[in-house]
Design a protein around this motif. Structure first.
Motif, PDB file in Angstrom:
ATOM      1  N   PHE A  88     -34.419   7.200  -1.032  1.00 28.87           N
ATOM      2  CA  PHE A  88     -35.322   7.922  -1.865  1.00 28.87           C
ATOM      3  C   PHE A  88     -36.624   8.249  -0.896  1.00 28.87           C
ATOM      4  N   GLY A  89     -37.135   9.348  -1.386  1.00 32.55           N
ATOM      5  CA  GLY A  89     -38.165   9.763  -0.508  1.00 32.55           C
ATOM      6  C   GLY A  89     -38.969  11.071  -1.070  1.00 32.55           C
ATOM      7  N   GLY A  90     -39.970  11.572  -0.131  1.00 32.02           N
ATOM      8  CA  GLY A  90     -40.557  12.669  -0.529  1.00 32.02           C
ATOM      9  C   GLY A  90     -39.862  14.147  -0.159  1.00 32.02           C
ATOM     10  N   THR A  91     -40.146  15.191  -0.569  1.00 34.31           N
ATOM     11  CA  THR A  91     -39.586  16.354  -0.173  1.00 34.31           C
ATOM     12  C   THR A  91     -40.418  17.167   0.606  1.00 34.31           C
ATOM     13  N   VAL A  92     -39.681  18.299   1.352  1.00 32.59           N
ATOM     14  CA  VAL A  92     -40.673  19.168   2.200  1.00 32.59           C
ATOM     15  C   VAL A  92     -40.280  20.872   1.815  1.00 32.59           C
ATOM     16  N   ALA A 106     -36.992  12.268   7.238  1.00 27.75           N
ATOM     17  CA  ALA A 106     -36.691  10.819   7.417  1.00 27.75           C
ATOM     18  C   ALA A 106     -38.109   9.870   7.557  1.00 27.75           C
ATOM     19  N   SER A 107     -39.183  10.491   8.029  1.00 21.66           N
ATOM     20  CA  SER A 107     -40.286   9.696   8.346  1.00 21.66           C
ATOM     21  C   SER A 107     -40.956   9.229   6.722  1.00 21.66           C
ATOM     22  N   PHE A 108     -40.420  10.163   5.722  1.00 18.66           N
ATOM     23  CA  PHE A 108     -40.892   9.711   4.387  1.00 18.66           C
ATOM     24  C   PHE A 108     -39.815   9.452   3.396  1.00 18.66           C
ATOM     25  N   ALA A 109     -38.799   8.513   4.022  1.00 18.07           N
ATOM     26  CA  ALA A 109     -37.673   8.173   3.135  1.00 18.07           C
ATOM     27  C   ALA A 109     -37.400   6.693   3.467  1.00 18.07           C
ATOM     28  N   ALA A 110     -36.769   6.143   2.607  1.00 20.17           N
ATOM     29  CA  ALA A 110     -36.104   4.631   2.973  1.00 20.17           C
ATOM     30  C   ALA A 110     -35.032   4.386   2.206  1.00 20.17           C
ATOM     31  N   LEU A 111     -34.081   3.658   2.465  1.00 19.79           N
ATOM     32  CA  LEU A 111     -33.009   2.942   1.884  1.00 19.79           C
ATOM     33  C   LEU A 111     -33.394   2.559   0.350  1.00 19.79           C
ATOM     34  N   ARG A 112     -32.580   2.918  -0.697  1.00 17.84           N
ATOM     35  CA  ARG A 112     -32.923   2.505  -1.983  1.00 17.84           C
ATOM     36  C   ARG A 112     -32.038   1.070  -1.987  1.00 17.84           C
ATOM     37  N   PRO A 113     -33.104   0.149  -2.398  1.00 21.26           N
ATOM     38  CA  PRO A 113     -32.398  -1.334  -2.659  1.00 21.26           C
ATOM     39  C   PRO A 113     -31.491  -1.076  -3.779  1.00 21.26           C
ATOM     40  N   SER A 114     -30.297  -1.967  -3.683  1.00 16.44           N
ATOM     41  CA  SER A 114     -29.360  -1.627  -4.686  1.00 16.44           C
ATOM     42  C   SER A 114     -29.685  -2.109  -6.122  1.00 16.44           C
ATOM     43  N   ASP A 115     -30.772  -3.142  -6.212  1.00 17.46           N
ATOM     44  CA  ASP A 115     -31.276  -3.478  -7.336  1.00 17.46           C
ATOM     45  C   ASP A 115     -32.297  -2.525  -8.064  1.00 17.46           C
ATOM     46  N   ALA A 122     -36.714   7.316  -7.522  1.00 17.67           N
ATOM     47  CA  ALA A 122     -37.150   8.624  -7.687  1.00 17.67           C
ATOM     48  C   ALA A 122     -38.632   8.938  -7.880  1.00 17.67           C
ATOM     49  N   VAL A 123     -39.382   7.826  -8.681  1.00 19.02           N
ATOM     50  CA  VAL A 123     -40.547   8.046  -9.138  1.00 19.02           C
ATOM     51  C   VAL A 123     -41.749   7.219  -8.202  1.00 19.02           C
TER      52      VAL A 123
END
Ligand SMILES: NC(=O)c1ccc[n+]([C@@H]2O[C@H](COP(=O)([O-])OP(=O)(O)OC[C@H]3O[C@@H](n4cnc5c(N)ncnc54)[C@H](OP(=O)(O)O)[C@@H]3O)[C@@H](O)[C@H]2O)c1
Length: 298
Positions: A88-92, A106-115, A122-123
């Motif tokens: 999940f992350g911000g868009t450009v 990639a600098s404003f993204a992270a892996l989404r925890p499965s839970d 997304a929010v």
């Protein structure tokens, strides 16, 4: 690909479903196959042209400043993410999240925890992360009294939870329909325009304009810190600061951890199908949303 955005700057009449080419991820970017995308005041502000100085986009523009989805491809120089990762992350740029694919730095993204559900993840980049940044910036000590103006919206509900968790005494300004939820979250609800009983140490403003000016005037100059996410010029005139955003993957991961631990609920109150993008944005543009509205893209 299918996208929803605008073909000319202006009112909602310029919004449309668009047929756009799948964007190319630039250096340092991810191409994300979008599962869900948040709806924010920033979306109508971009469409209305209010953000053109800092975001000079050439229409057609796909709206949607934040997404959850899976990595389709990675651009040059990206490390830490691979195709298939749930992120999940911000868009450009004009390749926003109300589309089948979006560009995400990639600098404003992270892996989404499965839970953490995609519709919750997304929010997080816009509202919850802004609330996190604002509370860090205000740094209220336990026992401090903080007035949150616009406490029932996306940023507000997250800020209330984060501040209450720090032992802060939160007074949340919101319309009457939001008072029960604010009280459940541990805040003292207050109607817009009502006098704030007692002292206030700090103000977090999410409305701006007259609401900010009159609330601060009614406090008689007592707050030592005022931070606004909504009104950069207005808060500066009152001697306060605009919220300083930290748009990093680490910050996103920290916010998602709180959600996974049950310490922060982004309060998604409406999950709308992609086909309802226009009416979903109209709800937020109306200015009185409760919590977050999110689009399920696929
Ligand atoms: N700088 C950034 O990076 C950043 C990031 C996120 C958001 N923002 C900005 O921060 C603001 C808030 O965003 P958001 O996502 O929380 O918006 P939102 O979800 O639309 O919530 C706004 C809230 O303000 C309340 N409100 C409206 N008029 C009010 C008034 N006069 N007094 C008290 N409350 C009032 C609304 O409901 P009720 O009137 O029913 O209480 C609503 O719950 C927006 O201006 C947004 O653009 C900036």
């Amino acid at each position: 690909m299918k996208a929803y955005g605008f073909t000319r700057y202006g009112g909602p009449e310029n919004e449309a479903f668009l047929d756009l080419p799948v964007p190319e991820p630039g250096p340092g970017e991810l191409l994300v196959r979008v599962t869900a995308s948040g709806v924010n005041p920033a979306d109508w502000k971009v469409r209305a042209g209010l953000r053109r100085a800092e975001l000079p986009l050439e229409p057609p523009v796909a709206l949607g400043r934040e997404v959850a989805g899976s990595v389709e491809r990675v651009g040059a120089g990206v490390s830490g993410f691979s195709p298939g990762d749930e992120v999940f992350g911000g868009t450009v740029g004009s390749a926003g999240g109300w589309a089948e694919f979006a560009r995400v730095p990639a600098s404003f993204a992270a892996l989404r925890p499965s839970d953490v559900a995609p519709t919750d993840a997304a929010v997080l980049p816009v509202a919850a992360a802004t609330a996190y940044d604002a509370v860090v910036q205000l740094a209220p000590p336990p026992g401090a009294r903080v007035l949150v103006i616009g406490a029932g919206g996306g940023v507000g509900l997250a800020a209330v939870q984060l501040a209450v968790a720090r032992g802060v005494d939160v007074v949340g300004v919101a319309s009457a329909g939001k008072h029960e939820l604010l009280a459940e979250l541990g805040a003292t609800p207050l109607a817009p325009g009502a006098e704030v009983p007692g002292r206030v140490d700090a103000v977090l403003d999410l409305v701006g304009g007259d609401a900010l000016r009159s609330a601060v005037a009614g406090l008689g100059g007592s707050p030592s810190a005022i931070v606004s996410a909504a009104d950069r010029a207005g808060v500066a005139m009152l001697g306060g600061q605009a919220v300083a955003r930290v748009r990093s993957g680490e910050r996103l991961a920290a916010v998602a951890r709180l959600v996974a631990e049950g310490a922060l609920d982004p309060h998604v109150t409406q999950v709308r199908p992609f086909d309802e993008a226009g009416s979903a944005l109209a709800v937020v543009e109306g200015g009185h949303a409760l919590g977050k509205v999110v689009l399920r893209i696929e």
